[in-house]
Design an enzyme around this catalytic site. Structure first.
Site, mmCIF file in Angstrom:
data_model
loop_
_atom_site.group_PDB
_atom_site.id
_atom_site.type_symbol
_atom_site.label_atom_id
_atom_site.label_comp_id
_atom_site.label_asym_id
_atom_site.label_seq_id
_atom_site.Cartn_x
_atom_site.Cartn_y
_atom_site.Cartn_z
ATOM 1 N N TYR A 1 13.613 17.163 -0.247
ATOM 2 C CA TYR A 1 13.050 17.245 -1.596
ATOM 3 C C TYR A 1 12.824 18.674 -2.098
ATOM 4 O O TYR A 1 12.398 18.839 -3.244
ATOM 5 C CB TYR A 1 11.738 16.443 -1.652
ATOM 6 N N ASP B 1 11.301 -4.671 -14.402
ATOM 7 C CA ASP B 1 11.047 -5.602 -15.496
ATOM 8 C C ASP B 1 10.278 -4.924 -16.636
ATOM 9 O O ASP B 1 10.511 -5.218 -17.810
ATOM 10 C CB ASP B 1 10.275 -6.828 -15.001
ATOM 11 N N ARG C 1 18.237 2.978 1.206
ATOM 12 C CA ARG C 1 18.071 3.756 -0.036
ATOM 13 C C ARG C 1 19.282 3.613 -0.967
ATOM 14 O O ARG C 1 19.290 4.145 -2.065
ATOM 15 C CB ARG C 1 17.856 5.241 0.272
ATOM 16 N N ASN D 1 11.714 9.017 -11.925
ATOM 17 C CA ASN D 1 12.027 8.989 -10.500
ATOM 18 C C ASN D 1 11.099 7.934 -9.896
ATOM 19 O O ASN D 1 9.918 8.206 -9.652
ATOM 20 C CB ASN D 1 11.796 10.347 -9.850
ATOM 21 N N HIS E 1 16.776 11.170 -8.875
ATOM 22 C CA HIS E 1 16.352 11.332 -7.479
ATOM 23 C C HIS E 1 16.637 12.762 -7.062
ATOM 24 O O HIS E 1 17.738 13.278 -7.324
ATOM 25 C CB HIS E 1 17.093 10.376 -6.546
ATOM 26 N N LEU E 2 15.666 13.377 -6.411
ATOM 27 C CA LEU E 2 15.869 14.746 -5.919
ATOM 28 C C LEU E 2 16.958 14.764 -4.854
ATOM 29 O O LEU E 2 17.830 15.634 -4.846
ATOM 30 C CB LEU E 2 14.564 15.285 -5.344
ATOM 31 N N SER E 3 16.876 13.815 -3.937
ATOM 32 C CA SER E 3 17.859 13.756 -2.855
ATOM 33 C C SER E 3 19.021 12.859 -3.266
ATOM 34 O O SER E 3 18.911 12.088 -4.230
ATOM 35 C CB SER E 3 17.193 13.203 -1.581
ATOM 36 N N HIS F 1 13.703 1.160 -4.485
ATOM 37 C CA HIS F 1 14.370 0.219 -3.590
ATOM 38 C C HIS F 1 13.607 -1.099 -3.423
ATOM 39 O O HIS F 1 14.021 -1.949 -2.644
ATOM 40 C CB HIS F 1 14.547 0.891 -2.207
HETATM 41 C C1 DQA Z 1 13.535 9.770 -3.994
HETATM 42 C C2 DQA Z 1 14.394 8.997 -2.985
HETATM 43 C C3 DQA Z 1 13.673 7.749 -2.518
HETATM 44 O O1 DQA Z 1 14.499 7.037 -1.590
HETATM 45 C C4 DQA Z 1 12.396 8.126 -1.825
HETATM 46 O O2 DQA Z 1 11.677 6.962 -1.432
HETATM 47 C C5 DQA Z 1 11.541 9.024 -2.631
HETATM 48 C C6 DQA Z 1 12.156 10.078 -3.430
HETATM 49 C C7 DQA Z 1 14.182 11.118 -4.389
HETATM 50 O O3 DQA Z 1 13.700 11.714 -5.340
HETATM 51 O O4 DQA Z 1 15.124 11.567 -3.734
HETATM 52 O O5 DQA Z 1 10.318 8.963 -2.580
HETATM 53 O O6 DQA Z 1 13.408 9.001 -5.167
#
Ligand code: DQA
Length: 176
Positions: free
Chosen positions: A40, A105, A129, A92, A118-120, A98
């Site tokens: 992250y 909804d 994921r 985010n 998503h950061l990652s 997941h």
């Molecule tokens: C996330 C990726 C998710 O799988 C994880 O649970 C996070 C951060 C990301 O920003 O990469 O908390 O959303």
């Protein structure tokens, strides 16, 4: 009605008022900066939010940010966004990506266009994921570009809202 022009994007929504973008952050993102930096990065949530708010200000748009660790609070914030006539959401959903049919909804009910960030790169990580409850509803998804992904999503939102104004239509553009 005047719009602050900065040489970048001067974003006004259909109503003629300044565009209103809400940035939502899900659980554990309050720990950014110290949480698993290999996934992250080192930017804190405060760093990210400050950059987004000033990007919005420079573009003449209102950017609000909200982080919460509880699903219900995020859902309530989406309901509030509908009542406030928010034009666009950048979200985010973090771990709720997941798992959360309920947050999905809420976004569907709001009908507010959103980009999922998503950061990652969630597709390069554990298989649990790889599925998102949000991506098929999203205008687009940014995954794996770190904090820069939020900037790109906001940039898109501001352009999208500007195009919507100039074309006089509320049509949601797909980027793909
Ligand atoms: C996330 C990726 C998710 O799988 C994880 O649970 C996070 C951060 C990301 O920003 O990469 O908390 O959303």
């Amino acid at each position: 009605m005047t719009t602050k022009r900065t040489g970048r994007i001067a974003a006004k929504s259909v109503s003629g008022l300044h565009s209103h973008v809400l940035v939502l952050h899900g659980p554990n993102l309050n720990l950014l900066g110290s949480r698993e930096p290999k996934h992250y990065g080192f930017a804190t949530l405060d760093d990210i939010n400050r950059a987004l708010v000033s990007h919005g200000e420079a573009a003449g748009a209102r950017v609000e940010t909200f982080q919460h660790n509880h699903e219900g609070a995020l859902i309530d914030r989406v309901h509030q966004a509908s009542r406030d006539h928010v034009d666009f959401i950048v979200i985010n959903p973090a771990g709720y990506t997941h798992t959360s049919v309920a947050l999905r909804d809420a976004l569907a009910a709001s009908a507010i266009p959103f980009v999922e960030v998503h950061l990652s790169n969630i597709y390069a990580r554990e298989s649990f994921r790889h599925h998102s409850y949000f991506s098929d509803l999203a205008v687009g998804v940014v995954s794996g570009l770190g904090a820069h992904g939020y900037e790109l999503a906001l940039e898109y939102a501001l352009r999208h809202l500007q195009n919507r104004t100039s074309h006089g239509s509320q049509k949601t553009e797909k980027t793909h």
